[in-house]
Design a protein around this motif. Structure first.
Motif, PDB file in Angstrom:
ATOM      1  N   GLY A   1       1.389   4.429  -2.821  1.00 53.18           N
ATOM      2  CA  GLY A   1       1.077   5.789  -2.387  1.00 53.18           C
ATOM      3  C   GLY A   1      -0.246   5.869  -1.642  1.00 53.18           C
ATOM      4  N   GLY A   2      -0.684   4.732  -1.051  1.00 56.07           N
ATOM      5  CA  GLY A   2      -1.964   4.685  -0.365  1.00 56.07           C
ATOM      6  C   GLY A   2      -1.896   5.198   1.069  1.00 56.07           C
ATOM      7  N   SER A   3      -3.049   5.576   1.587  1.00 52.76           N
ATOM      8  CA  SER A   3      -3.174   6.064   2.959  1.00 52.76           C
ATOM      9  C   SER A   3      -4.628   5.860   3.416  1.00 52.76           C
ATOM     10  CB  SER A   3      -2.789   7.541   3.053  1.00 52.76           C
ATOM     11  OG  SER A   3      -3.655   8.326   2.231  1.00 52.76           O
ATOM     12  N   LYS A   4      -4.922   6.317   4.625  1.00 57.34           N
ATOM     13  CA  LYS A   4      -6.283   6.219   5.194  1.00 57.34           C
ATOM     14  C   LYS A   4      -6.804   4.781   5.159  1.00 57.34           C
ATOM     15  CE  LYS A   4      -7.494  10.912   3.701  1.00 57.34           C
ATOM     16  NZ  LYS A   4      -8.441  11.750   2.907  1.00 57.34           N
ATOM     17  N   VAL A   5      -5.997   3.865   5.659  1.00 61.05           N
ATOM     18  CA  VAL A   5      -6.350   2.443   5.649  1.00 61.05           C
ATOM     19  C   VAL A   5      -7.355   2.160   6.759  1.00 61.05           C
ATOM     20  CG1 VAL A   5      -5.476   0.086   5.812  1.00 61.05           C
ATOM     21  CG2 VAL A   5      -4.074   1.879   4.739  1.00 61.05           C
TER      22      VAL A   5
ATOM     23  N   ASP B   1     -13.489  -0.534 -11.983  1.00 57.78           N
ATOM     24  CA  ASP B   1     -12.018  -0.541 -11.974  1.00 57.78           C
ATOM     25  C   ASP B   1     -11.447  -0.147 -10.606  1.00 57.78           C
ATOM     26  OD1 ASP B   1     -11.966  -1.267 -14.690  1.00 57.78           O
ATOM     27  OD2 ASP B   1     -12.155   0.829 -15.311  1.00 57.78           O
ATOM     28  N   VAL B   2     -11.948  -0.803  -9.580  1.00 54.57           N
ATOM     29  CA  VAL B   2     -11.416  -0.589  -8.228  1.00 54.57           C
ATOM     30  C   VAL B   2     -10.237  -1.533  -8.034  1.00 54.57           C
ATOM     31  CG1 VAL B   2     -11.928  -0.615  -5.767  1.00 54.57           C
ATOM     32  CG2 VAL B   2     -13.711   0.022  -7.406  1.00 54.57           C
ATOM     33  N   LYS B   3      -9.086  -0.993  -7.677  1.00 53.90           N
ATOM     34  CA  LYS B   3      -7.897  -1.815  -7.494  1.00 53.90           C
ATOM     35  C   LYS B   3      -8.052  -2.675  -6.223  1.00 53.90           C
ATOM     36  CE  LYS B   3      -4.569   1.231  -9.786  1.00 53.90           C
ATOM     37  NZ  LYS B   3      -5.595   2.163 -10.314  1.00 53.90           N
ATOM     38  N   LEU B   4      -7.712  -3.959  -6.368  1.00 54.10           N
ATOM     39  CA  LEU B   4      -7.777  -4.909  -5.252  1.00 54.10           C
ATOM     40  C   LEU B   4      -6.439  -5.630  -5.117  1.00 54.10           C
ATOM     41  CD1 LEU B   4      -9.327  -6.649  -3.092  1.00 54.10           C
ATOM     42  CD2 LEU B   4      -9.883  -8.219  -4.980  1.00 54.10           C
ATOM     43  N   ILE B   5      -5.802  -5.465  -3.971  1.00 59.71           N
ATOM     44  CA  ILE B   5      -4.587  -6.240  -3.675  1.00 59.71           C
ATOM     45  C   ILE B   5      -5.039  -7.600  -3.161  1.00 59.71           C
ATOM     46  CG2 ILE B   5      -2.470  -6.359  -2.329  1.00 59.71           C
ATOM     47  CD1 ILE B   5      -2.543  -3.337  -2.041  1.00 59.71           C
ATOM     48  N   GLN B   6      -4.695  -8.649  -3.902  1.00 59.07           N
ATOM     49  CA  GLN B   6      -5.124  -9.999  -3.552  1.00 59.07           C
ATOM     50  C   GLN B   6      -4.288 -10.557  -2.396  1.00 59.07           C
ATOM     51  OE1 GLN B   6      -6.239 -12.380  -7.294  1.00 59.07           O
ATOM     52  NE2 GLN B   6      -4.572 -11.060  -8.010  1.00 59.07           N
TER      53      GLN B   6
ATOM     54  N   ILE C   1       0.839  -1.209   0.000  1.00 60.39           N
ATOM     55  CA  ILE C   1       0.000   0.000   0.000  1.00 60.39           C
ATOM     56  C   ILE C   1       0.872   1.257   0.000  1.00 60.39           C
ATOM     57  CG2 ILE C   1      -1.636   1.333   1.395  1.00 60.39           C
ATOM     58  CD1 ILE C   1      -2.865  -1.321   2.286  1.00 60.39           C
ATOM     59  N   GLU C   2       1.960   1.204   0.757  1.00 55.14           N
ATOM     60  CA  GLU C   2       2.871   2.356   0.805  1.00 55.14           C
ATOM     61  C   GLU C   2       3.519   2.596  -0.560  1.00 55.14           C
ATOM     62  OE1 GLU C   2       6.786   3.893   3.336  1.00 55.14           O
ATOM     63  OE2 GLU C   2       5.784   2.007   3.853  1.00 55.14           O
TER      64      GLU C   2
END
Length: 284
Positions: A155-159, A208-213, A151-152
């Protein structure tokens, strides 16, 4: 013989016997039940003896059937003696049952206790059950480090944790092709106001929502609302079965313990993304 505590020969009430037993037991629940049982049985025996002694006209026979008026005859002398002996023997048997200290050895004393337990169970309200269920604390493991790192890097945040659940059959079949997110199990609000209006109010899917499997590779899914009877559920659909379930590295099976997290890409208009963790893989 089953003894009914609701019939009191002296016109009294079962509640009065209960109060007397409680006062005598002084807080001892087992003693209270034993005293109450003995009182009920004694009253029953007393009433039975009185009725038999009053039945000089033999309207009720030893077998318990009614003798019609036209067929009544006086019993022969030896029959009266046999009836008296039978009456005395029955009285002695009841007295032996009453004087037994162990309730487990007496059917007469066991039955009232069983009835009391059933009454106590019926008194448990839905509010009590809900309060007891609320005391059960669900263990929520922390997100694994490899997902935090992924996630980092994005560039993700607000988990936030969206849901923790076990996979059901309908989460793993091609025919259903969806990962369900029951609204009653959602732990944190993860949608923005505009997304709620679009998804919930207007019923439009978010594409098109990204999903980390679980295998930490990324696929695109669709977030969609499915209407149900008097409610609705959210689902990850479109490529769910083909990309996620069929990927053996994810090990998505019925009963697998899953966590679904939501996070945002602030550098890309606060884009909504998900991360799916298979807790069974984390613990292996």
């Amino acid at each position: 013989m089953m003894v009914s505590a609701d019939h009191h020969p002296d016109g009294g009430s079962f509640e009065r016997l209960m109060r007397e037993a409680e006062q005598a037991a002084k807080g001892d629940e087992d003693l209270k039940q034993r005293l109450l049982t003995e009182r009920v049985v004694r009253e029953f025996v007393k009433r039975l003896v009185q009725e038999q002694e009053a039945a000089v006209n033999y309207e009720i026979s030893v077998l318990g059937f009614h003798v019609p008026e036209r067929n009544r005859t006086k019993p022969p002398p030896h029959a009266a003696d046999d009836h008296h002996d039978h009456h005395q023997e029955k009285k002695r048997r009841f007295e032996q049952i009453i004087n037994k200290k162990s309730s487990s050895s007496s059917i007469v004393t066991q039955e009232p206790k069983k009835q009391q337990r059933q009454k106590m169970r019926r008194k448990i309200t839905n509010r009590t059950r809900a309060a007891a269920a609320a005391q059960v604390i669900e263990v929520v493991p922390e997100m694994p480090e490899r997902f935090k790192n992924e996630i980092e890097e994005m560039g993700g945040s607000k988990v936030v944790l969206v849901i923790q659940k076990k996979l059901m059959m309908c989460d793993t079949t091609e025919r259903h092709n969806r990962f369900s997110i029951p609204i009653g199990k959602i732990k944190n609000d993860f949608l923005e106001a505009e997304e709620k209006e679009r998804l919930i109010d207007r019923g439009e899917a978010i594409e098109d929502v990204k999903l980390i499997q679980p295998c930490v590779s990324t696929v695109n899914v669709r977030l969609k609302k499915w209407d149900m009877d008097n409610s609705y559920t959210l689902n990850l659909t479109r490529t769910w079965y083909k990309e996620a379930v069929c990927n053996t590295a994810n090990q998505l099976e019925i009963g697998s313990r899953m966590q679904l997290y939501a996070f945002r890409l602030e550098h890309n208009n606060n884009e909504l993304c998900f991360a799916l963790v298979n807790l069974d893989l984390v613990n292996n």
